[in-house]
Design an enzyme around this catalytic site. Structure first.
Site, PDB file in Angstrom:
ATOM      1  N   GLY A  30       0.795  -1.221   0.000  1.00 33.73           N
ATOM      2  CA  GLY A  30       0.000   0.000   0.000  1.00 33.73           C
ATOM      3  C   GLY A  30       0.824   1.267   0.000  1.00 33.73           C
ATOM      4  N   CYS A 239     -28.210  -9.091 -15.627  1.00 33.95           N
ATOM      5  CA  CYS A 239     -27.585  -8.757 -16.910  1.00 33.95           C
ATOM      6  C   CYS A 239     -28.531  -9.166 -18.036  1.00 33.95           C
ATOM      7  CB  CYS A 239     -26.248  -9.484 -17.040  1.00 33.95           C
ATOM      8  SG  CYS A 239     -25.529  -9.386 -18.698  1.00 33.95           S
ATOM      9  N   CYS A 242     -26.580 -12.272 -20.085  1.00 32.74           N
ATOM     10  CA  CYS A 242     -26.281 -13.578 -19.496  1.00 32.74           C
ATOM     11  C   CYS A 242     -27.158 -13.884 -18.285  1.00 32.74           C
ATOM     12  CB  CYS A 242     -24.811 -13.693 -19.125  1.00 32.74           C
ATOM     13  SG  CYS A 242     -24.359 -12.715 -17.667  1.00 32.74           S
ATOM     14  N   CYS A 264     -23.346  -6.982 -18.252  1.00 28.93           N
ATOM     15  CA  CYS A 264     -22.070  -7.150 -17.547  1.00 28.93           C
ATOM     16  C   CYS A 264     -21.017  -6.230 -18.152  1.00 28.93           C
ATOM     17  CB  CYS A 264     -21.558  -8.581 -17.703  1.00 28.93           C
ATOM     18  SG  CYS A 264     -22.472  -9.785 -16.761  1.00 28.93           S
ATOM     19  N   CYS A 270     -19.153 -12.448 -19.218  1.00 26.72           N
ATOM     20  CA  CYS A 270     -20.517 -12.461 -19.725  1.00 26.72           C
ATOM     21  C   CYS A 270     -20.641 -13.463 -20.881  1.00 26.72           C
ATOM     22  CB  CYS A 270     -20.901 -11.062 -20.192  1.00 26.72           C
ATOM     23  SG  CYS A 270     -22.652 -10.867 -20.553  1.00 26.72           S
TER      24      CYS A 270
END
Lengths: 278, 229, 257
Positions: A30, A239, A242, A264, A270
């Protein structure tokens, strides 16, 4: 592969310099490590930081996937993929599972990543504290002394103004219980995927000359309040292609009358879901 | 009654640097003792330092030489040598002072000004205000004025506010600088009675009274500065 | 408490060999309000900055009695400890509230920041504490979500005070806190400050060139001239019986109305 370039465009000295920065970044999860960012043959904002990181870790045996907003076929993704095909001659793929290195802008793939994969993020602004403290000298001191109260000031403002934490992308998180970092402009939907991820995650900011990292299986905690806990976006419909109800959806406007659909954003995921259903 | 104030060898002079460093002597080798329940009237012609003496005891003027011993919490403190915070502590609980003129922050209500000495001692605000109200009532300040700043009051009203403030808390030693100067007969009588009551409760009082009859009415002893200095 | 909160020992600061303040010594005890007075350029602001560790003195040290009872020289503390002290146990009220406030965020966030900085993570509690403090500095609660940019000068100053006091500091530094305000607004602020000092038992070091402000707020005065402390004592004593020639000049120069 075009000859005349060193493998993956950057010269070996530069790669070595960047790898040293990467090693330091992995050692201090980080923490933003400064590096001597090079001029790349593409404009800032096109992923020069991510490209330099990818170039430094790429080997001839790698398979590269590049996505932009979750899609493999957008301009930015196509350009970067072509760049590495020309300068490194590496294999490319659109399938998350088959890639060893995935460079991304604005998304984390839906499929969970493995230990033998590396995710490289393109980062525009690496400093999460800049919103309230513009002085770099001061933000560095704040990181060093772990003075992160002002991150919550930002979240407080969100709640005071909108009734909830309205920050929806580039949502700040704490890495390994120490450094607060900006996970790049990914939707906060993706923040939980960073936590305890099996793959190595590297972040490159070219214009800002900073590299940082989240090593595999590292704790990544999104900041929040006890009475306003962190939560991710939800959609009321699945979605349209899908039928998934667990993925990040993009809203697509279909005509001038305001007709729209939700699909998606991860095109590979997808397509696979559609194939499976068919 | 126990002695509560002992002044020894007190000397004071002002030096005016802006006027060529001229020295103005006030007194030299002043001695004074005061016991609980006594009321001492300081007398002498004007300009002899009556007010200065009160101010020196209170610490507003700096003593040139000598000791000002005050019994504070059963031990003697020399206010001429004490640290500012010790003087402040003595002012909070031992020495009260009613000045001739009221000095306040603009806009602060009268009731709050009178309550302040009690609040300084840590008394609860409601209780302090109750006690302040009682005093203001007793001193004939109409209730409609309590919520206003005394800055716009008449001279007599301001003085009574000042007295109420001075008498709000009980002090073992009370310094009074012309407390009855601008009061009418009725209010004057009330103030004199309050002084008497304070003395009955054991306070030692040092006062300057312009009016000889007032002096006679409340004081047990006189202290003539012309002879003392 | 039987020891001073802050002790200044021989504080000296020079700029290019020129004296800004020299050999300043004093003790500040709990609950005391010390006014540093003097004209512009007398070194009072430099002294305040040395005391509050915003600049390092060239010589001398500042001892501070920490909450855990230890007394430490401020220059011996680590930067982390010093900064922690500054945002918990200390306050600093600037003359210009824009220096002490975050003008880009709401009043509520300005007050809440210190709480969040010391680890408060409950939005509801932060907000109710902020409301309480706005109320205490006489700012209407329905203005909590406004930016201080919308506030008047007096309101901004009161907001700055609330922002500083929310962590219950023991020591507050003030640099001409009423300096930029209208006279009527000044009086209100002075009254508010006096009340807060008393109810919270604050110790204060206040820099002012205005003797009236010193008179109303402080218990003690330190008079500075050309970088040196030339007189010190009880506020009413210094103002009514000034000893040093310069103090006599200063006091006699105040305009009477």
């Amino acid at each position: 592969m075009t000859t005349g370039y060193n493998f993956a465009y950057l010269n070996e000295q530069t790669k070595r310099m960047i790898r040293r920065a990467l090693l330091k970044a992995v050692a201090i999860p980080g923490y933003q490590v400064p590096f001597a960012s090079r001029e790349m043959p593409m404009p800032y904002g096109w992923g020069t930081g991510g490209v330099q990181v990818t170039a430094s870790i790429l080997t001839p045996g790698d398979t590269l996937k590049v996505i932009d907003q979750g899609a493999d076929d957008t301009t930015n993704a196509v350009s970067i993929r072509k760049f590495f095909v020309r300068t490194a001659g590496v294999a490319t793929t659109e399938e998350t599972e088959k890639a060893s290195i995935i460079q991304t802008r604005h998304r984390v793939p839906e499929a969970s990543l493995r230990e033998d994969q590396i995710l490289v993020y393109q980062v525009p602004i690496p400093e999460p504290l800049r919103f309230l403290e513009p002085r770099e000298t001061e933000t560095r001191k704040m990181h060093a002394l772990e003075e992160y109260g002002i991150m919550h000031v930002k979240l407080y403002e969100d709640i005071a103004r909108h009734g909830h934490i309205a920050t929806a992308y580039a949502y700040p998180a704490k890495v390994n219980g120490r450094y607060v970092f900006d996970p790049s402009p990914i939707p906060k939907f993706d923040n939980p995927k960073l936590d305890d991820c099996a793959a190595l995650q590297l972040f490159g900011a070219g214009r800002e000359k900073r590299i940082y990292a989240v090593p595999p299986y590292t704790k990544v905690t999104s900041l929040d309040f006890e009475d306003h806990p962190f939560s991710v976006q939800k959609w009321e419909e699945p979605c349209a292609l899908c039928g998934s109800t667990t993925t990040y959806l993009d809203e697509i406007i279909l005509d001038d009358k305001g007709k729209r659909m939700f699909v998606c954003s991860d095109t590979d995921h997808c397509r696979k879901a559609q194939e499976k259903a068919a | 009654m126990r002695t509560i104030l002992k002044i020894r060898n007190l000397a004071k002079q002002f030096r005016l640097h802006l006027q060529g460093g001229v020295r103005i002597p006030v007194f030299d080798d002043l001695h004074l003792e005061l016991a609980e329940g006594e009321a001492l009237a300081v007398t002498g012609p004007s300009g002899k330092g009556k007010s200065s003496l009160l101010k020196i005891i209170y610490g507003t003027y700096k003593a040139g030489q000598g000791e000002i011993l005050v019994r504070h919490d059963d031990s003697w403190v020399d206010l001429a040598q004490a640290e500012p915070r010790q003087v402040l502590e003595a002012r909070r609980r031992t020495i009260g002072y009613v000045t001739q003129f009221l000095r306040v922050i603009p806009r602060v209500p009268t009731l709050d000004i009178v309550s302040e000495p009690l609040l300084e001692r840590g008394i609860a605000p409601e209780l302090a205000r109750e006690r302040a109200a009682l005093l203001l009532e007793r001193l004939n300040i109409p209730e409609r004025l309590w919520s206003l700043s005394p800055m716009t009051f008449s001279g007599g009203e301001q003085q009574r506010v000042n007295i109420a403030r001075g008498f709000a808390a009980h002090y073992p030693i009370l310094l009074l600088d012309e407390p009855t100067a601008s009061l009418d007969q009725e209010n004057k009588a009330r103030v004199l009675k309050m002084i008497d009551e304070a003395r009955d409760q054991g306070s030692a009082i040092i006062g300057i009274f312009h009016d000889a009859s007032d002096r006679k009415a409340v004081c047990t002893r006189e202290f003539d500065l012309t002879r003392a200095a | 408490m039987t020891k001073p909160l802050l002790v200044a020992e021989n504080i000296s600061k020079y700029y290019d060999g020129r004296v800004a303040c020299e050999k300043v010594n004093f003790e500040l005890w709990p609950g005391e309000v010390l006014a540093i007075v003097g004209e512009s350029g007398s070194g009072k602001t430099t002294l305040l900055k040395c005391l509050s560790m915003q600049i390092a003195p060239n010589a001398g040290r500042v001892l501070y009695s920490l909450r855990d009872g230890r007394t430490e020289s401020l220059s011996d503390l680590s930067e982390a400890e010093r900064r922690f002290l500054m945002r918990t146990d200390w306050g600093f009220v600037h003359q210009d509230p824009r220096e002490g406030l975050r003008m880009g965020v709401s009043a509520g966030a300005n007050v809440g920041e210190r709480l969040m900085a010391v680890g408060e993570r409950h939005y509801g509690r932060i907000r109710s504490t902020a409301l309480d403090w706005l109320n205490r500095v006489e700012i209407a609660g329905d203005r909590i979500d406004e930016s201080p940019r919308n506030y008047s000068g007096g309101m901004r100053q009161r907001l700055q005070i609330a922002r500083n006091l929310v962590t219950a500091p023991r020591l507050v530094f003030m640099d001409e806190p009423t300096g930029g305000l209208d006279v009527s607004v000044q009086a209100r602020l002075l009254d508010l400050l006096r009340g807060l000092v008393r109810t919270l038992g604050l110790s204060v070091v206040i820099v002012t060139h205005d003797l009236a402000v010193a008179r109303l707020l402080s218990t003690r005065i330190l008079v500075m001239q050309q970088g040196k402390v030339i007189e010190t004592g009880l506020t009413d004593q210094v103002l009514e019986d000034p000893q040093a020639p310069y103090t006599q000049l200063l006091v006699s120069s105040v305009l009477q109305v």
